[in-house]
Design a protein around this motif. Sequence first.
Motif, PDB file in Angstrom:
ATOM      1  N   LEU A 240      23.579  13.436   5.145  1.00 17.17           N
ATOM      2  CA  LEU A 240      23.557  14.264   6.351  1.00 17.17           C
ATOM      3  C   LEU A 240      22.447  15.307   6.273  1.00 17.17           C
ATOM      4  O   LEU A 240      21.729  15.534   7.254  1.00 17.17           O
ATOM      5  CB  LEU A 240      24.911  14.945   6.539  1.00 17.17           C
ATOM      6  CG  LEU A 240      24.998  15.997   7.647  1.00 17.17           C
ATOM      7  CD1 LEU A 240      24.691  15.382   9.006  1.00 17.17           C
ATOM      8  CD2 LEU A 240      26.378  16.652   7.657  1.00 17.17           C
ATOM      9  N   ALA A 241      22.301  15.938   5.105  1.00 22.20           N
ATOM     10  CA  ALA A 241      21.255  16.956   4.943  1.00 22.20           C
ATOM     11  C   ALA A 241      19.884  16.357   5.201  1.00 22.20           C
ATOM     12  O   ALA A 241      19.025  16.986   5.849  1.00 22.20           O
ATOM     13  CB  ALA A 241      21.319  17.558   3.532  1.00 22.20           C
ATOM     14  N   TYR A 242      19.656  15.138   4.729  1.00 17.76           N
ATOM     15  CA  TYR A 242      18.367  14.490   4.976  1.00 17.76           C
ATOM     16  C   TYR A 242      18.252  14.080   6.444  1.00 17.76           C
ATOM     17  O   TYR A 242      17.195  14.264   7.061  1.00 17.76           O
ATOM     18  CB  TYR A 242      18.202  13.267   4.077  1.00 17.76           C
ATOM     19  CG  TYR A 242      16.959  12.477   4.399  1.00 17.76           C
ATOM     20  CD1 TYR A 242      15.695  13.014   4.151  1.00 17.76           C
ATOM     21  CD2 TYR A 242      17.041  11.211   4.983  1.00 17.76           C
ATOM     22  CE1 TYR A 242      14.547  12.313   4.477  1.00 17.76           C
ATOM     23  CE2 TYR A 242      15.891  10.503   5.305  1.00 17.76           C
ATOM     24  CZ  TYR A 242      14.649  11.055   5.054  1.00 17.76           C
ATOM     25  OH  TYR A 242      13.513  10.363   5.389  1.00 17.76           O
ATOM     26  N   ALA A 243      19.310  13.526   7.011  1.00 15.73           N
ATOM     27  CA  ALA A 243      19.271  13.068   8.403  1.00 15.73           C
ATOM     28  C   ALA A 243      18.981  14.224   9.360  1.00 15.73           C
ATOM     29  O   ALA A 243      18.369  14.016  10.414  1.00 15.73           O
ATOM     30  CB  ALA A 243      20.590  12.391   8.774  1.00 15.73           C
ATOM     31  N   GLN A 244      19.389  15.433   8.996  1.00 16.91           N
ATOM     32  CA  GLN A 244      19.125  16.583   9.853  1.00 16.91           C
ATOM     33  C   GLN A 244      17.646  16.966   9.868  1.00 16.91           C
ATOM     34  O   GLN A 244      17.224  17.766  10.694  1.00 16.91           O
ATOM     35  CB  GLN A 244      19.969  17.781   9.402  1.00 16.91           C
ATOM     36  CG  GLN A 244      21.440  17.633   9.757  1.00 16.91           C
ATOM     37  CD  GLN A 244      22.237  18.890   9.490  1.00 16.91           C
ATOM     38  OE1 GLN A 244      21.850  19.743   8.681  1.00 16.91           O
ATOM     39  NE2 GLN A 244      23.364  19.035  10.170  1.00 16.91           N
ATOM     40  N   THR A 245      16.853  16.368   8.969  1.00 15.35           N
ATOM     41  CA  THR A 245      15.405  16.619   8.960  1.00 15.35           C
ATOM     42  C   THR A 245      14.650  15.575   9.781  1.00 15.35           C
ATOM     43  O   THR A 245      13.439  15.711   9.978  1.00 15.35           O
ATOM     44  CB  THR A 245      14.849  16.606   7.522  1.00 15.35           C
ATOM     45  OG1 THR A 245      14.891  15.265   6.995  1.00 15.35           O
ATOM     46  CG2 THR A 245      15.650  17.526   6.615  1.00 15.35           C
ATOM     47  N   LEU A 246      15.339  14.545  10.257  1.00 17.39           N
ATOM     48  CA  LEU A 246      14.693  13.480  11.017  1.00 17.39           C
ATOM     49  C   LEU A 246      14.422  13.921  12.458  1.00 17.39           C
ATOM     50  O   LEU A 246      15.050  14.868  12.948  1.00 17.39           O
ATOM     51  CB  LEU A 246      15.580  12.227  11.007  1.00 17.39           C
ATOM     52  CG  LEU A 246      15.842  11.596   9.632  1.00 17.39           C
ATOM     53  CD1 LEU A 246      16.832  10.430   9.764  1.00 17.39           C
ATOM     54  CD2 LEU A 246      14.542  11.108   9.005  1.00 17.39           C
ATOM     55  N   PRO A 247      13.505  13.233  13.154  1.00 18.74           N
ATOM     56  CA  PRO A 247      13.206  13.598  14.549  1.00 18.74           C
ATOM     57  C   PRO A 247      14.460  13.566  15.410  1.00 18.74           C
ATOM     58  O   PRO A 247      15.315  12.688  15.269  1.00 18.74           O
ATOM     59  CB  PRO A 247      12.227  12.505  14.985  1.00 18.74           C
ATOM     60  CG  PRO A 247      11.613  12.012  13.721  1.00 18.74           C
ATOM     61  CD  PRO A 247      12.682  12.108  12.678  1.00 18.74           C
ATOM     62  N   SER A 248      14.576  14.539  16.313  1.00 15.63           N
ATOM     63  CA  SER A 248      15.769  14.636  17.149  1.00 15.63           C
ATOM     64  C   SER A 248      15.506  14.281  18.596  1.00 15.63           C
ATOM     65  O   SER A 248      16.456  14.052  19.345  1.00 15.63           O
ATOM     66  CB  SER A 248      16.353  16.057  17.069  1.00 15.63           C
ATOM     67  OG  SER A 248      15.411  16.999  17.560  1.00 15.63           O
ATOM     68  N   GLY A 249      14.252  14.232  19.024  1.00 14.45           N
ATOM     69  CA  GLY A 249      13.818  13.984  20.402  1.00 14.45           C
ATOM     70  C   GLY A 249      14.852  13.501  21.379  1.00 14.45           C
ATOM     71  O   GLY A 249      15.077  12.318  21.525  1.00 14.45           O
ATOM     72  N   ARG A 250      15.538  14.418  22.039  1.00 10.30           N
ATOM     73  CA  ARG A 250      16.516  14.057  23.069  1.00 10.30           C
ATOM     74  C   ARG A 250      15.814  13.975  24.421  1.00 10.30           C
ATOM     75  O   ARG A 250      15.239  14.934  24.897  1.00 10.30           O
ATOM     76  CB  ARG A 250      17.637  15.090  23.126  1.00 10.30           C
ATOM     77  CG  ARG A 250      18.545  15.078  21.909  1.00 10.30           C
ATOM     78  CD  ARG A 250      19.447  16.287  21.884  1.00 10.30           C
ATOM     79  NE  ARG A 250      20.301  16.381  23.055  1.00 10.30           N
ATOM     80  CZ  ARG A 250      21.498  15.794  23.165  1.00 10.30           C
ATOM     81  NH1 ARG A 250      21.950  15.053  22.172  1.00 10.30           N
ATOM     82  NH2 ARG A 250      22.229  15.934  24.239  1.00 10.30           N
ATOM     83  N   GLU A 251      15.883  12.823  25.028  1.00  8.09           N
ATOM     84  CA  GLU A 251      15.205  12.601  26.305  1.00  8.09           C
ATOM     85  C   GLU A 251      16.239  12.211  27.356  1.00  8.09           C
ATOM     86  O   GLU A 251      16.967  11.233  27.211  1.00  8.09           O
ATOM     87  CB  GLU A 251      14.171  11.487  26.176  1.00  8.09           C
ATOM     88  CG  GLU A 251      13.425  11.201  27.460  1.00  8.09           C
ATOM     89  CD  GLU A 251      12.435  10.073  27.289  1.00  8.09           C
ATOM     90  OE1 GLU A 251      11.752   9.745  28.280  1.00  8.09           O
ATOM     91  OE2 GLU A 251      12.353   9.514  26.189  1.00  8.09           O
ATOM     92  N   VAL A 252      16.325  13.008  28.406  1.00  6.34           N
ATOM     93  CA  VAL A 252      17.297  12.730  29.469  1.00  6.34           C
ATOM     94  C   VAL A 252      16.821  11.546  30.291  1.00  6.34           C
ATOM     95  O   VAL A 252      15.692  11.514  30.770  1.00  6.34           O
ATOM     96  CB  VAL A 252      17.481  13.957  30.382  1.00  6.34           C
ATOM     97  CG1 VAL A 252      18.452  13.647  31.508  1.00  6.34           C
ATOM     98  CG2 VAL A 252      17.964  15.153  29.566  1.00  6.34           C
ATOM     99  N   MET A 253      17.706  10.558  30.451  1.00  5.12           N
ATOM    100  CA  MET A 253      17.381   9.353  31.195  1.00  5.12           C
ATOM    101  C   MET A 253      18.544   9.014  32.106  1.00  5.12           C
ATOM    102  O   MET A 253      19.671   9.483  31.900  1.00  5.12           O
ATOM    103  CB  MET A 253      17.106   8.188  30.223  1.00  5.12           C
ATOM    104  CG  MET A 253      15.943   8.443  29.267  1.00  5.12           C
ATOM    105  SD  MET A 253      15.663   7.060  28.156  1.00  5.12           S
ATOM    106  CE  MET A 253      15.104   5.818  29.322  1.00  5.12           C
TER     107      MET A 253
END
Length: 315
Positions: A240-253
């Motif tokens: 989880l700690a590593y995954a929280q460093t991954l891109p989060s780019g939330r795009e409304v569609m």
Amino acid sequence: MIKRLVLFFLGIVALWLGTSAARAAEGTHPDLVIGAQLYDKWYAVLGVQPPEEDMPIWKRQSTNTRSGADTWRCSECHGWDYKGVEGAYASGSHKTGFPSLMILVPRLSEQEIVAHLQGAKDPAHDFSGLMDEATLRKVALFLKEGLIDDSQYIDSISLKVINGDPQHGKQLFEATCTRCHGEDGKKIVFRTEGVDEYLGSVAQRDPWRFLHRTRFGVAGTEMPIGYELGWTPADGRDVLAYAQTLPSGREVMPPAPGSESSTPAPLIGGPATNWWRGILTGLTAFLGTLGGSLLFFSILIVFAVIVVTIFRRKR
């Protein structure tokens, strides 16, 4: 003297083998995994359609406006941290006011939990017409044996991991998760209430759900399951700690019809939830542990031989 020394080493080996076998059997209990996925979304696990109407108990609250299938999910009422109104769902759109399982469950036996799920204490909480007793026992097993207080891993204010090791999490992620999620966690797109998001944003926005599904998989899909891989809760925290460093780019569609949950499409690979695959997974884990034990045994034998040789030379 030599015989006592050899017997001592043999005793250590026997204890090691017994403990390793017990851990292998305990660490791959298929019913507990299924129970955890039933808690997530029982109708996906069973491959059935949920009731169209709201669960009867839903009318007792007015803060959570979801309807239909979601109202029948344990996770929607009691949260991914299992604390209900005492935890992450104390506020926000998921708030129901329903109680904490972390408080209720320790007071009950597995049989009492099953009876409660059958409506014995509250007719509005009756699942007996939807799941048979054997299935409800798996839910009870998970509640008694699988619940973990994630407050030791997640800061409730910042939602960041406490004392995590992202580098260790990266190693586990790259060895297990990248095949499906990609190195940046963007290979699978999650659909959450009209919003497309990636694994990184899921980890940042809802870390409790991330930990639950890292440990026990996603209901209705096949994926590597931390519990069956031998991951400890601390391993899941590190992922989880590593995954929280991954891109989060939330795009409304625009919302996709029939796709408003955050569950990804079924994946191929990883341990399945059927009993045969569960047996194979458990057997594989046991043999792997047994192999390590045999290696340990061999080292002890070599050491014992060296000791015996030294004693003989001294004589």
